[in-house]
Design a protein around this motif. Structure first.
Motif, PDB file in Angstrom:
ATOM      1  N   UNK A   1       6.856 -13.608  -6.844  1.00  0.00           N
ATOM      2  CA  UNK A   1       6.157 -12.562  -6.091  1.00  0.00           C
ATOM      3  C   UNK A   1       4.822 -12.218  -6.757  1.00  0.00           C
ATOM      4  N   UNK A   2       4.840 -12.096  -8.081  1.00  0.00           N
ATOM      5  CA  UNK A   2       3.613 -11.745  -8.799  1.00  0.00           C
ATOM      6  C   UNK A   2       2.583 -12.869  -8.728  1.00  0.00           C
ATOM      7  N   UNK A   3       3.021 -14.107  -8.832  1.00  0.00           N
ATOM      8  CA  UNK A   3       2.092 -15.230  -8.714  1.00  0.00           C
ATOM      9  C   UNK A   3       1.486 -15.289  -7.311  1.00  0.00           C
ATOM     10  N   UNK A   4       2.327 -15.114  -6.312  1.00  0.00           N
ATOM     11  CA  UNK A   4       1.817 -15.132  -4.938  1.00  0.00           C
ATOM     12  C   UNK A   4       0.803 -14.007  -4.721  1.00  0.00           C
ATOM     13  N   UNK A   5       1.121 -12.808  -5.200  1.00  0.00           N
ATOM     14  CA  UNK A   5       0.191 -11.676  -5.061  1.00  0.00           C
ATOM     15  C   UNK A   5      -1.142 -11.967  -5.746  1.00  0.00           C
ATOM     16  N   UNK A   6      -1.088 -12.537  -6.940  1.00  0.00           N
ATOM     17  CA  UNK A   6      -2.337 -12.800  -7.665  1.00  0.00           C
ATOM     18  C   UNK A   6      -3.141 -13.896  -6.985  1.00  0.00           C
ATOM     19  N   UNK A   7      -2.469 -14.903  -6.441  1.00  0.00           N
ATOM     20  CA  UNK A   7      -3.192 -15.974  -5.755  1.00  0.00           C
ATOM     21  C   UNK A   7      -3.799 -15.478  -4.454  1.00  0.00           C
TER      22      UNK A   7
ATOM     23  N   UNK B   1      -4.788 -12.402  -3.974  1.00  0.00           N
ATOM     24  CA  UNK B   1      -5.917 -11.566  -4.403  1.00  0.00           C
ATOM     25  C   UNK B   1      -7.119 -12.426  -4.750  1.00  0.00           C
ATOM     26  N   UNK B   2      -6.882 -13.542  -5.434  1.00  0.00           N
ATOM     27  CA  UNK B   2      -7.983 -14.445  -5.788  1.00  0.00           C
ATOM     28  C   UNK B   2      -8.622 -15.004  -4.516  1.00  0.00           C
ATOM     29  N   UNK B   3      -7.793 -15.366  -3.549  1.00  0.00           N
ATOM     30  CA  UNK B   3      -8.319 -15.879  -2.284  1.00  0.00           C
ATOM     31  C   UNK B   3      -9.167 -14.835  -1.568  1.00  0.00           C
ATOM     32  N   UNK B   4      -8.697 -13.591  -1.555  1.00  0.00           N
ATOM     33  CA  UNK B   4      -9.465 -12.518  -0.919  1.00  0.00           C
ATOM     34  C   UNK B   4     -10.780 -12.305  -1.652  1.00  0.00           C
ATOM     35  N   UNK B   5     -10.729 -12.328  -2.968  1.00  0.00           N
ATOM     36  CA  UNK B   5     -11.943 -12.138  -3.769  1.00  0.00           C
ATOM     37  C   UNK B   5     -12.944 -13.251  -3.476  1.00  0.00           C
ATOM     38  N   UNK B   6     -12.458 -14.481  -3.367  1.00  0.00           N
ATOM     39  CA  UNK B   6     -13.330 -15.618  -3.058  1.00  0.00           C
ATOM     40  C   UNK B   6     -14.041 -15.407  -1.727  1.00  0.00           C
ATOM     41  N   UNK B   7     -13.297 -15.020  -0.700  1.00  0.00           N
ATOM     42  CA  UNK B   7     -13.895 -14.833   0.616  1.00  0.00           C
ATOM     43  C   UNK B   7     -14.816 -13.619   0.642  1.00  0.00           C
ATOM     44  N   UNK B   8     -14.469 -12.572  -0.087  1.00  0.00           N
ATOM     45  CA  UNK B   8     -15.363 -11.414  -0.167  1.00  0.00           C
ATOM     46  C   UNK B   8     -16.664 -11.797  -0.858  1.00  0.00           C
ATOM     47  N   UNK B   9     -16.575 -12.584  -1.930  1.00  0.00           N
ATOM     48  CA  UNK B   9     -17.785 -13.039  -2.617  1.00  0.00           C
ATOM     49  C   UNK B   9     -18.670 -13.860  -1.691  1.00  0.00           C
ATOM     50  N   UNK B  10     -18.056 -14.723  -0.897  1.00  0.00           N
ATOM     51  CA  UNK B  10     -18.847 -15.531   0.055  1.00  0.00           C
ATOM     52  C   UNK B  10     -19.503 -14.649   1.110  1.00  0.00           C
TER      53      UNK B  10
END
Length: 81
Positions: free
Chosen positions: A39-45, A47-56
């Motif tokens: 669950x924690x790994x999925x949540x962090x991944x 979050x990273x995906x959201x951060x990537x798209x927000x940065x773009x």
């Protein structure tokens, strides 16, 4: 989501304090340590995906802003009749 018996296994070395923290978190969340880690790994991944798209998206907005600034400067510097 609990891991299935057919899911690949992965041996992992953890510092004792991290293992204890995961065990406590799993107990609080009423799941196995394995399910807690997943669950924690999925949540962090996620979050990273959201951060990537927000940065773009921020980069695209920055480009649009620069284009609009250039257009405004062109209009302000245009000779007046």
């Amino acid at each position: 989501m609990a891991p299935k018996q057919t899911d690949p296994q992965f041996k992992l070395r953890l510092p004792p304090d991290l293992k204890q923290a995961l065990e406590e978190a799993a107990m609080v969340n009423n799941r196995s340590v394995s399910a807690e880690i997943i669950a924690r790994l999925q949540d962090s991944l996620i979050a990273v995906g959201k951060e990537f798209w927000l940065d773009r998206r921020i980069a695209a907005i920055d480009r649009q802003l620069e284009e609009q600034r250039a257009q405004i400067n062109d209009l302000l510097n245009r000779p007046r009749d």
